[in-house]
Design a protein around this motif. Structure first.
Motif, short mmCIF file in Angstrom:
data_model
loop_
_atom_site.label_atom_id
_atom_site.label_comp_id
_atom_site.label_asym_id
_atom_site.label_seq_id
_atom_site.Cartn_x
_atom_site.Cartn_y
_atom_site.Cartn_z
N UNK A 20 34.29 96.38 80.49
CA UNK A 20 35.05 96.09 79.25
C UNK A 20 34.65 97.06 78.12
N UNK A 21 33.33 97.27 77.93
CA UNK A 21 33.00 98.14 76.79
C UNK A 21 33.27 99.60 77.12
N UNK A 22 33.23 99.97 78.41
CA UNK A 22 33.57 101.34 78.79
C UNK A 22 35.03 101.63 78.45
N UNK A 32 33.28 92.48 70.29
CA UNK A 32 32.58 92.61 71.57
C UNK A 32 31.94 91.28 71.97
N UNK A 33 32.04 90.91 73.23
CA UNK A 33 31.35 89.74 73.79
C UNK A 33 30.49 90.23 74.94
N UNK A 34 29.32 89.64 75.07
CA UNK A 34 28.45 90.02 76.19
C UNK A 34 28.29 88.84 77.14
N UNK A 79 33.04 84.46 80.70
CA UNK A 79 31.67 84.54 81.24
C UNK A 79 31.30 85.98 81.57
N UNK A 80 32.26 86.92 81.39
CA UNK A 80 32.01 88.34 81.69
C UNK A 80 31.88 89.11 80.37
N UNK A 81 31.46 90.39 80.48
CA UNK A 81 31.56 91.27 79.31
C UNK A 81 33.03 91.33 78.91
N UNK A 82 33.31 91.19 77.64
CA UNK A 82 34.71 91.21 77.20
C UNK A 82 34.84 91.95 75.88
N UNK A 83 36.06 92.36 75.58
CA UNK A 83 36.34 92.98 74.29
C UNK A 83 37.73 92.56 73.84
N UNK A 84 37.90 92.45 72.54
CA UNK A 84 39.24 92.16 72.01
C UNK A 84 39.56 93.20 70.94
#
Ligand code: GDP
Length: 453
Positions: A26-28, A69-71, A78-83
């Motif tokens: 997600x952050x990539x 950003x969510x970790x 429950x996963x790495x996420x981004x909005x």
């Protein structure tokens, strides 16, 4: 898990649109489409932090916006996420999403974010199902029900029953495997008592399906009465519109006018039905037939009588048809001189309200009377309820197996057989809660969802 992306906001113009990304990369992906103006390194951003920056597709600038950003595991899935929040134009949001795809994300399936939350243990299956209910809620009461459900109200109810059942299964198994090591003789009365309690709880769970439906979809409510008693006026009073044609020519309401209204927090699906009277008019008699059908379908009937005219044969025929129906007797036109035999109505109906449909103050009186008679005023809306057909089938089957186990236990059938029936009930409960459920069932559940949720 592949990293997925979707637009989470509705496909309409609005203040902002949100593009949601979830998965290991997600952050990539965020890094490839978003450049913070502060020069911050996105991969090093901690969870629950945001930054402002530019959104681009390769070298092409698309918009400016905010990245959140969510970790893992502290995110919805429950996963790495981004909005990414961008300007809320339909085209802009689509362009940002397509930039995410170019950067390596794949399109999310309907409900895939919630499905991942389920698979990552962030919520139970019944909680995931409630997410769709919260989204589709159209009234305060159902939102409260669905909200509690999403917080696990039904899951906890199922869990309590399945734990009790499991303790019986374990005990029976011990009796079968190690009869010599058990302290007392097996007499089964304690287990029968427990099974009876489980059957009661499952029975009330199954019944909660109907109650939940009434709260979600509205209570079907027929307004009936002979021509000219004021049905259309009452309908218009409740709906606040002039949808029903109000005239003083008898038999005006020939077809059924339907409207969903909120009355004191209750959602009612009102149907203003044609008056019952003997008639040679073909159109009007079709209306009467439809009215009888609506009467059959209604959970609640508002039977309207005109206090300013003596009751007649049509009123009596209507009263006969109301046998066994949950009926509120509405005595209308109380602003005029009373000529009807009110005592006769009082003898026949337990629930009566006196109003003038022309007076807006009558709404309050109706509100109180209808919520009493609708029978869902006393429900605990936060207790958890069976919300859909999948859940209803599981709960009903668990109830059947429990009843059979109880019958078997009481009639002295071998413990082996009782144990198997209890296990069958337990299997159905595990399927209900999602603890043991096939991929096909999970896929079916998420098919109801929108993409982006
Ligand atoms: P429906 O045939 O049962 O639908 O009756 P309507 O709603 O068309 O009303 C018939 C007539 O009664 C109309 O002229 C209404 O204005 C009048 N009416 C309805 N409710 C009241 C009321 O509470 N008081 C008075 N005075 N007239 C009413």
């Amino acid at each position: 898990m592949r990293t997925i992306a979707a637009i989470a906001t509705p496909p309409a113009e609005g203040g902002i649109a949100v593009i949601r990304i979830s998965g290991d990369n997600a952050s990539g992906i965020a890094e490839r489409v978003f450049t913070p103006v502060s020069g911050r390194n996105i991969k090093e951003m901690r969870g629950y932090t945001a930054c402002y920056g530019e959104i681009h597709d390769g070298a092409k600038r698309l918009d400016d916006g905010v990245l959140l950003i969510y970790r893992a595991p502290h995110s919805y899935t429950g996963e790495d996420s981004a909005e990414i929040s961008c300007h809320g134009g339909i085209y802009t949001a689509k362009r940002v999403l397509s930039a995410c795809f170019t950067a390596g994300a794949v399109p999310a399936q309907a409900g895939e974010f919630t499905k991942r939350a389920l698979l990552n243990g962030k919520m139970s299956l019944t909680q995931a199902e409630a997410v769709a209910d919260v989204i589709s809620a159209q009234n305060e009461q159902f939102l409260l029900c669905a909200g509690s459900q999403r917080e696990g109200a039904l899951y906890r109810r199922i869990r309590a029953v399945s734990d009790e059942l499991l303790s019986i299964v374990t005990l029976i198994q011990a009796w079968i495997d190690y009869p010599d090591e058990m302290e007392d003789e097996f007499d089964g009365s304690l287990e029968a008592e427990k099974l009876r309690h489980i059957a009661d709880e499952l029975g009330s769970l199954v019944a909660s399906h109907g109650e939940g439906q009434l709260i979600r979809d509205g209570i079907p409510c027929a307004i009936v009465g002979r021509p000219n008693v004021g049905k259309s006026t009452l309908m218009n009073l409740l709906s606040g519109t002039e949808k029903s044609i109000v005239t003083d020519i008898e038999g005006t309401t020939r077809d059924i006018v339907e409207e969903t209204v909120m009355l004191g927090g209750l959602m009612l699906r009102l149907a203003d039905c044609a008056g019952i009277r003997e008639t040679d008019d073909v159109v009007e008699s079709i209306g009467v037939e439809r009215m009888l059908k609506k009467l059959g379908e209604a959970s609640v009937v508002l039977a309207v009588f005109d206090s300013s005219r003596p009751l007649n044969r049509d009123d009596e025929r209507l009263i006969e048809r109301l046998d066994g129906k949950r009926t509120l007797c509405v005595i209308n036109k109380t602003d005029l001189e009373e000529k009807a035999d009110i005592a006769a109505l009082e003898d026949r109906f337990a629930d009566i309200v006196r109003i003038s449909a022309k007076d807006p103050a009558s709404v309050k009186l109706l509100e109180k009377a209808v919520s009493k008679i609708a029978g869902i005023g006393d429900l605990d809306l936060t207790a958890g309820f069976i919300a859909n057909e999948r859940q209803r089938i599981c709960a009903s089957e668990a109830l059947d197996h429990t009843r059979k186990a109880l019958e078997a236990l009481e009639s002295g059938v071998t413990l082996d057989a009782v144990g198997i029936m209890c296990e069958n009930a337990l299997d159905r409960l595990y399927e209900l809660s999602g603890e043991q459920v096939s991929d096909t069932v999970v896929d079916q559940v998420f098919r109801r969802f929108c993409v982006g949720k």
